[in-house]
Design a protein around this motif. Structure first.
Motif, PDB file in Angstrom:
ATOM      1  N   PHE A  24       0.856  -1.189   0.000  1.00  0.00           N
ATOM      2  CA  PHE A  24       0.000   0.000   0.000  1.00  0.00           C
ATOM      3  C   PHE A  24       0.891   1.237   0.000  1.00  0.00           C
ATOM      4  O   PHE A  24       1.824   1.335   0.798  1.00  0.00           O
ATOM      5  N   ARG A  25       0.619   2.172  -0.869  1.00  0.00           N
ATOM      6  CA  ARG A  25       1.435   3.385  -0.946  1.00  0.00           C
ATOM      7  C   ARG A  25       0.554   4.602  -0.680  1.00  0.00           C
ATOM      8  O   ARG A  25      -0.355   4.916  -1.466  1.00  0.00           O
ATOM      9  N   VAL A  26       0.807   5.263   0.437  1.00  0.00           N
ATOM     10  CA  VAL A  26       0.056   6.457   0.829  1.00  0.00           C
ATOM     11  C   VAL A  26       1.066   7.535   1.181  1.00  0.00           C
ATOM     12  O   VAL A  26       1.941   7.334   2.035  1.00  0.00           O
ATOM     13  N   VAL A  27       0.954   8.681   0.533  1.00  0.00           N
ATOM     14  CA  VAL A  27       1.926   9.764   0.679  1.00  0.00           C
ATOM     15  C   VAL A  27       2.055  10.200   2.148  1.00  0.00           C
ATOM     16  O   VAL A  27       1.055  10.420   2.837  1.00  0.00           O
ATOM     17  N   GLY A  28       3.310  10.307   2.625  1.00  0.00           N
ATOM     18  CA  GLY A  28       3.565  10.847   3.958  1.00  0.00           C
ATOM     19  C   GLY A  28       3.006  10.040   5.106  1.00  0.00           C
ATOM     20  O   GLY A  28       2.807  10.574   6.197  1.00  0.00           O
ATOM     21  N   SER A  29       2.753   8.749   4.891  1.00  0.00           N
ATOM     22  CA  SER A  29       2.176   7.905   5.940  1.00  0.00           C
ATOM     23  C   SER A  29       3.185   6.871   6.410  1.00  0.00           C
ATOM     24  O   SER A  29       4.320   6.805   5.923  1.00  0.00           O
ATOM     25  N   VAL A  30       2.750   6.013   7.331  1.00  0.00           N
ATOM     26  CA  VAL A  30       3.637   4.970   7.846  1.00  0.00           C
ATOM     27  C   VAL A  30       4.060   3.988   6.760  1.00  0.00           C
ATOM     28  O   VAL A  30       5.093   3.316   6.902  1.00  0.00           O
ATOM     29  N   THR A  31       3.277   3.907   5.686  1.00  0.00           N
ATOM     30  CA  THR A  31       3.653   2.973   4.611  1.00  0.00           C
ATOM     31  C   THR A  31       4.993   3.336   3.993  1.00  0.00           C
ATOM     32  O   THR A  31       5.638   2.477   3.376  1.00  0.00           O
ATOM     33  N   GLU A  32       5.418   4.579   4.147  1.00  0.00           N
ATOM     34  CA  GLU A  32       6.665   5.032   3.529  1.00  0.00           C
ATOM     35  C   GLU A  32       7.866   4.964   4.459  1.00  0.00           C
ATOM     36  O   GLU A  32       8.961   5.386   4.094  1.00  0.00           O
ATOM     37  N   LEU A  33       7.664   4.439   5.662  1.00  0.00           N
ATOM     38  CA  LEU A  33       8.798   4.223   6.554  1.00  0.00           C
ATOM     39  C   LEU A  33       9.729   3.162   5.962  1.00  0.00           C
ATOM     40  O   LEU A  33       9.267   2.205   5.333  1.00  0.00           O
ATOM     41  N   PRO A  34      11.039   3.302   6.166  1.00  0.00           N
ATOM     42  CA  PRO A  34      11.985   2.329   5.594  1.00  0.00           C
ATOM     43  C   PRO A  34      11.663   0.883   5.958  1.00  0.00           C
ATOM     44  O   PRO A  34      11.855  -0.021   5.149  1.00  0.00           O
ATOM     45  N   PHE A  35      11.163   0.661   7.182  1.00  0.00           N
ATOM     46  CA  PHE A  35      10.849  -0.705   7.601  1.00  0.00           C
ATOM     47  C   PHE A  35       9.797  -1.331   6.693  1.00  0.00           C
ATOM     48  O   PHE A  35       9.949  -2.480   6.249  1.00  0.00           O
ATOM     49  N   PHE A  36       8.738  -0.594   6.408  1.00  0.00           N
ATOM     50  CA  PHE A  36       7.675  -1.159   5.569  1.00  0.00           C
ATOM     51  C   PHE A  36       8.056  -1.168   4.097  1.00  0.00           C
ATOM     52  O   PHE A  36       7.559  -1.992   3.330  1.00  0.00           O
TER      53      PHE A  36
END
Length: 367
Positions: A24-36
């Motif tokens: 899932f790709r959502v701008v500026g959200s937790v999905t963009e953390l390096p871990f995920f």
């Protein structure tokens, strides 16, 4: 009665949710953390854990017969796998109607690329990840690993049948040889096959190691420290792009599975709680249903973008994102989608997974 490894089951659920956030790709959200962004590595963990559990359940069983064994594994995987394949074929039909009636295209034209009709038969046979002539990411793309997994079950039985009392050494040999081939960037097999073989049979050998030392008593404090250190190592490896990280991840996951099988520390105590156990129970459904849910959510955003004239479904670096305009709204959307995935998975677990397993047991017992 075969022991259940509850903590390892809980890891299945957490890893499945991490894979959801990876897709899932959502701008500026937790999905963009390096871990995920690196959580695709957790599919390696699934393979290693499967090898461990299958070796525990079947690897040392007397007079194991192929038909009931493979029927049990087939009905564990295939009912939900088949249902989700049908869902994705249905989504291609919806895309076709949208394109023909309204001229609207969702990323790719219907029944092209990953949705090509030529990929239906390989998917039905769970062969899509095994050949250079098929598309492993066709239709329900997470199911590439289920394609690998099912035939690993067959290969496991072959090692029992062919090597007998030397089966353990065959597991170790397969894992080591495949890891060496991976390090040498061999193209002897498809990349996904390499990943599955090395993790699965290494996981099977890891069970043998565990069986030899399971009598050991690990103090709670010592166990807690080691558990935290292992999870820290996993977080570092998943979050950072380093050379040969798939190989390092495979080796690290062997150790994680081995140590957490003891359930000796504070992390294990936490993962034995009800919520984490439930997530482990629903993990297969979470893994197989989430791609369809994400497609529908993203498609709704694309339609909303066209109707409202606002860029709420932008394409960034060839990936389709969702952007509701603020970090708060975007993170709330992520939380909502995770809740939807879990709710759907609870339903598919109850009405598809369990029903399929019950059908398999009736068929096996009727013979």
């Amino acid at each position: 009665m075969t022991r259940r490894f509850e903590v390892l089951d809980a890891f299945r659920g957490l890893c499945a949710l991490s894979v959801v956030l990876f897709h899932f790709r959502v701008v500026g959200s937790v999905t963009e953390l390096p871990f995920f962004r690196g959580s695709e590595l957790f599919v390696e963990f699934f393979f290693a854990l499967s090898g461990f559990v299958l070796a525990h359940s079947y690897g040392f069983r007397e007079n194991l017969r192929f038909k009931p064994y493979i029927a049990s594994r087939f009905f564990r995987l295939y009912p939900l796998y088949f249902c989700m394949l049908m869902v994705f074929i249905g989504l291609e039909l919806v895309k076709y109607l949208a394109y023909k009636v309204a001229g609207f295209s969702f990323n790719a034209l219907p029944f092209t690329g990953h949705g090509s009709p030529t990929q239906i038969l390989p998917n039905l046979l769970m062969l899509q990840s095994w050949t250079s002539l098929t598309d492993p990411l066709s239709f329900n793309y997470p199911s590439w690993s289920i394609s690998i997994e099912f035939y690993l079950y067959v290969l496991l039985f072959l090692t029992l049948f062919l090597f007998g009392r030397f089966k353990v050494w065959s597991w170790l040999s397969i894992a080591v040889v495949i890891l060496i081939l991976m390090e040498q960037k061999s193209d002897l097999l498809q990349p996904y096959v390499f990943n599955g073989l090395s993790c699965f049979f290494g996981g099977a050998f890891t069970y043998v190691v565990f069986a030899k030392i399971k009598h050991l008593s690990i103090p709670f404090i010592v166990g807690s420290i080691i558990e935290v250190l292992l999870l820290s190592a996993v977080a570092y490896l998943v979050s950072n792009e380093i050379a040969d990280r798939y190989i390092y991840a495979t080796l690290l996951f062997y150790v994680v599975v081995l140590f957490f099988a003891f359930e000796s520390g504070v992390i294990s105590k936490l993962l034995n709680k009800g919520l984490f156990q439930a997530l482990g129970k629903w993990s297969y459904s979470i893994y197989l249903t989430h791609a369809a849910i994400l497609f529908m959510i993203t498609s709704m955003a694309m339609v909303g973008q066209k109707v409202l004239g606002k860029e709420i479904a932008p394409t960034i670096n060839d990936a389709r994102f969702i952007d509701l305009g603020s970090a708060l709204y975007n993170n709330l959307l992520v939380l909502l989608v995770l809740c939807i995935v879990i709710a759907v998975s609870m339903t598919t677990y109850k009405y598809i997974e369990l029903k399929g397993q019950a059908l398999g047991k009736r068929i096996i017992n009727s013979k």
